[in-house]
Design a protein around this motif. Structure first.
Motif, short mmCIF file in Angstrom:
data_model
loop_
_atom_site.label_atom_id
_atom_site.label_comp_id
_atom_site.label_asym_id
_atom_site.label_seq_id
_atom_site.Cartn_x
_atom_site.Cartn_y
_atom_site.Cartn_z
N UNK A 44 0.82 -1.21 0.00
CA UNK A 44 0.00 0.00 0.00
C UNK A 44 0.85 1.25 0.00
N UNK A 45 0.18 2.39 0.16
CA UNK A 45 0.88 3.68 0.14
C UNK A 45 1.87 3.83 1.28
N UNK A 46 1.47 3.37 2.45
CA UNK A 46 2.33 3.42 3.64
C UNK A 46 1.73 2.48 4.67
N UNK A 47 2.55 2.02 5.63
CA UNK A 47 2.01 1.11 6.65
C UNK A 47 0.86 1.77 7.42
N UNK A 48 -0.15 0.99 7.70
CA UNK A 48 -1.27 1.49 8.48
C UNK A 48 -2.21 2.41 7.73
N UNK A 90 -2.05 22.33 19.31
CA UNK A 90 -1.01 22.31 18.27
C UNK A 90 -0.91 20.87 17.78
N UNK A 91 -1.02 20.68 16.47
CA UNK A 91 -1.10 19.34 15.89
C UNK A 91 -0.25 19.27 14.63
N UNK A 92 0.47 18.15 14.44
CA UNK A 92 1.14 17.89 13.17
C UNK A 92 1.30 16.39 13.01
N UNK A 93 1.59 15.97 11.77
CA UNK A 93 1.75 14.55 11.46
C UNK A 93 3.10 14.32 10.81
N UNK A 94 3.78 13.27 11.25
CA UNK A 94 5.08 12.89 10.68
C UNK A 94 5.06 11.43 10.29
N UNK A 95 6.05 11.04 9.49
CA UNK A 95 6.23 9.63 9.13
C UNK A 95 7.37 9.08 9.97
N UNK A 96 7.15 7.94 10.63
CA UNK A 96 8.22 7.32 11.42
C UNK A 96 9.14 6.54 10.48
N UNK A 97 10.18 5.87 11.00
CA UNK A 97 11.13 5.19 10.12
C UNK A 97 10.51 4.14 9.19
N UNK A 98 9.37 3.57 9.56
CA UNK A 98 8.71 2.59 8.70
C UNK A 98 7.67 3.23 7.78
N UNK A 141 13.66 14.34 8.91
CA UNK A 141 12.55 13.38 8.89
C UNK A 141 11.34 13.99 8.18
N UNK A 142 10.47 13.15 7.65
CA UNK A 142 9.33 13.59 6.86
C UNK A 142 8.19 14.09 7.74
N UNK A 143 7.77 15.32 7.48
CA UNK A 143 6.58 15.86 8.10
C UNK A 143 5.48 15.79 7.04
N UNK A 144 4.43 15.06 7.35
CA UNK A 144 3.34 14.82 6.41
C UNK A 144 2.34 15.98 6.42
N UNK A 145 2.08 16.55 7.59
CA UNK A 145 1.19 17.70 7.74
C UNK A 145 1.84 18.67 8.72
N UNK A 146 2.05 19.90 8.27
CA UNK A 146 2.71 20.93 9.08
C UNK A 146 1.87 21.26 10.32
#
Length: 122
Positions: free
Chosen positions: A63-67, A104-112, A91-96
């Protein structure tokens, strides 16, 4: 009897030691003495959060990414500081970061590649 709510969240990871180091370094999580040898359980409340080796027959890279389709949100006391440390280290920030109903909220991608959202309001 009805279910009373989530009680345990675990992510399957390709490199348990690397993922453990990532979550300890950037999120400040602390390993609990509890847990089986194929997993790292962190001392989080009210719900336990863990990482574990990939279960045979599972392909987290499908798929696009795990989970994909699953939302994992974790509460943090300094979301912006964590965001800034992840960005500095590439590291990748998916949503600033944004300020909204969950603070305060943001989304990142972990190593997987799991998408993890942090927020600072209870």
């Amino acid at each position: 009897m009805p279910v009373t709510g989530p009680d345990f969240v675990s992510l399957q990871v390709r490199d348990l030691a690397a993922s453990q180091a990532f979550y300890e370094q950037y999120l400040g999580l602390v390993r609990s003495p509890a847990g089986p040898p194929h997993a790292v359980v962190f001392s989080t409340t009210p719900i336990a959060f863990a990482l574990r080796d990939v279960v045979p027959g599972t392909d987290p890279s499908a798929g696009d990414h795990p989970g994909a389709g699953t939302a994992v949100w974790l509460h943090a006391t300094d979301v912006q500081e964590i965001h800034d440390a992840l960005v500095v280290d590439g590291h990748t920030v998916v949503a600033a970061p944004v300020d909204g109903p969950f603070g305060r909220t943001f989304t990142f991608a972990d190593p997987d590649g799991y998408r993890i959202t942090l927020h600072d309001r209870h």
